[in-house]
Design a protein around this motif. Sequence first.
Motif, PDB file in Angstrom:
ATOM      1  N   PHE A  72       0.864  -1.187   0.000  1.00  0.00           N
ATOM      2  CA  PHE A  72       0.000   0.000   0.000  1.00  0.00           C
ATOM      3  C   PHE A  72       0.899   1.234   0.000  1.00  0.00           C
ATOM      4  O   PHE A  72       1.838   1.315   0.774  1.00  0.00           O
ATOM      5  N   PRO A  73       0.590   2.222  -0.860  1.00  0.00           N
ATOM      6  CA  PRO A  73      -0.463   2.162  -1.878  1.00  0.00           C
ATOM      7  C   PRO A  73      -0.026   1.337  -3.081  1.00  0.00           C
ATOM      8  O   PRO A  73       1.152   1.290  -3.415  1.00  0.00           O
ATOM      9  N   CYS A  74      -1.000   0.703  -3.740  1.00  0.00           N
ATOM     10  CA  CYS A  74      -0.695   0.026  -4.993  1.00  0.00           C
ATOM     11  C   CYS A  74      -0.525   1.105  -6.065  1.00  0.00           C
ATOM     12  O   CYS A  74      -0.777   2.290  -5.815  1.00  0.00           O
ATOM     13  N   THR A  75      -0.120   0.708  -7.247  1.00  0.00           N
ATOM     14  CA  THR A  75       0.173   1.700  -8.281  1.00  0.00           C
ATOM     15  C   THR A  75      -1.033   2.580  -8.605  1.00  0.00           C
ATOM     16  O   THR A  75      -0.886   3.761  -8.888  1.00  0.00           O
ATOM     17  N   ASP A  76      -2.234   2.016  -8.533  1.00  0.00           N
ATOM     18  CA  ASP A  76      -3.436   2.793  -8.846  1.00  0.00           C
ATOM     19  C   ASP A  76      -3.824   3.761  -7.734  1.00  0.00           C
ATOM     20  O   ASP A  76      -4.646   4.656  -7.949  1.00  0.00           O
ATOM     21  N   GLU A  77      -3.247   3.595  -6.538  1.00  0.00           N
ATOM     22  CA  GLU A  77      -3.607   4.436  -5.396  1.00  0.00           C
ATOM     23  C   GLU A  77      -2.554   5.479  -5.057  1.00  0.00           C
ATOM     24  O   GLU A  77      -2.765   6.300  -4.162  1.00  0.00           O
TER      25      GLU A  77
END
Length: 272
Positions: A162-167
């Motif tokens: 966290f965060p993943c790439t989308d976040e």
Amino acid sequence: MSRTRSIACRLLAGSGSARLVAYRWAPCTTIDSLVHGVTTHGELVVATCSPAHQPDDPLLDAQPVEVRLSILKDAADPSVRINSAAVHALGTLEWVPECESTQMLVTDELPVQVAAIAAGENGRLGIVRARRILVHDATGITPVALSDLRQCLAGSTATAPFPCTDEELDAYHEVLACGEETLCRITDAVSCGLLPGRELTRRPLREGCVHIGDRVYCADVDRTGMVLVKVGAESTETVFAPFPVEVDSIETLSAQLEGLVRDSAAMALPGR
């Protein structure tokens, strides 16, 4: 080590930009247009496309080949370039036969970005095998065995990156919403020992960097805390401000940031 593992898992799972160098066989031969990630079984994979005008690239035909994998991560702030972390590994690259690659696509073993490139025209899928990595960040260089990251890389919800790439942009904007004055106060409080954390570096400000002076930048934020860079009139300092409780979502990140804002507002900082 908890932050080091967090950085390692995030970068291996797809954050940052990756590059492969065939350091023994052809050190001038590189692949720097690729995506990377981890399969559902915890294997590190990369995907690239064979250039239509160069179908016989020797690195794309080698099997297997010793490579150096480098993954570089920059801060999300578009106004300045801050290299927040990097991962380096020596290992072997094996290109997956088309039949096996198709099977991995059908069974959804691949990360979304890797699958999209591998399934495209002239797409190639490769597996990078290594025993350990070197994590570079503001604290220095830390060797980490990949076996120690197996639970995180295999997708355990309790330790998932966290965060993943989308976040990443959402997490950055949550930090930015605290306001620059508040982030400056948090940085000073950590430096003075009034808030938990650690001053990582303090360096004289170079003359060429005067135009970015008197600013605080968020170099990185993850489940363990945030790294803030304060550019003052004469020096640049980097601090790590940990969260009391590790976060695993944008909502819990927002709650932890609110707590840090309240704590810093109650501090009587020296000279302020």
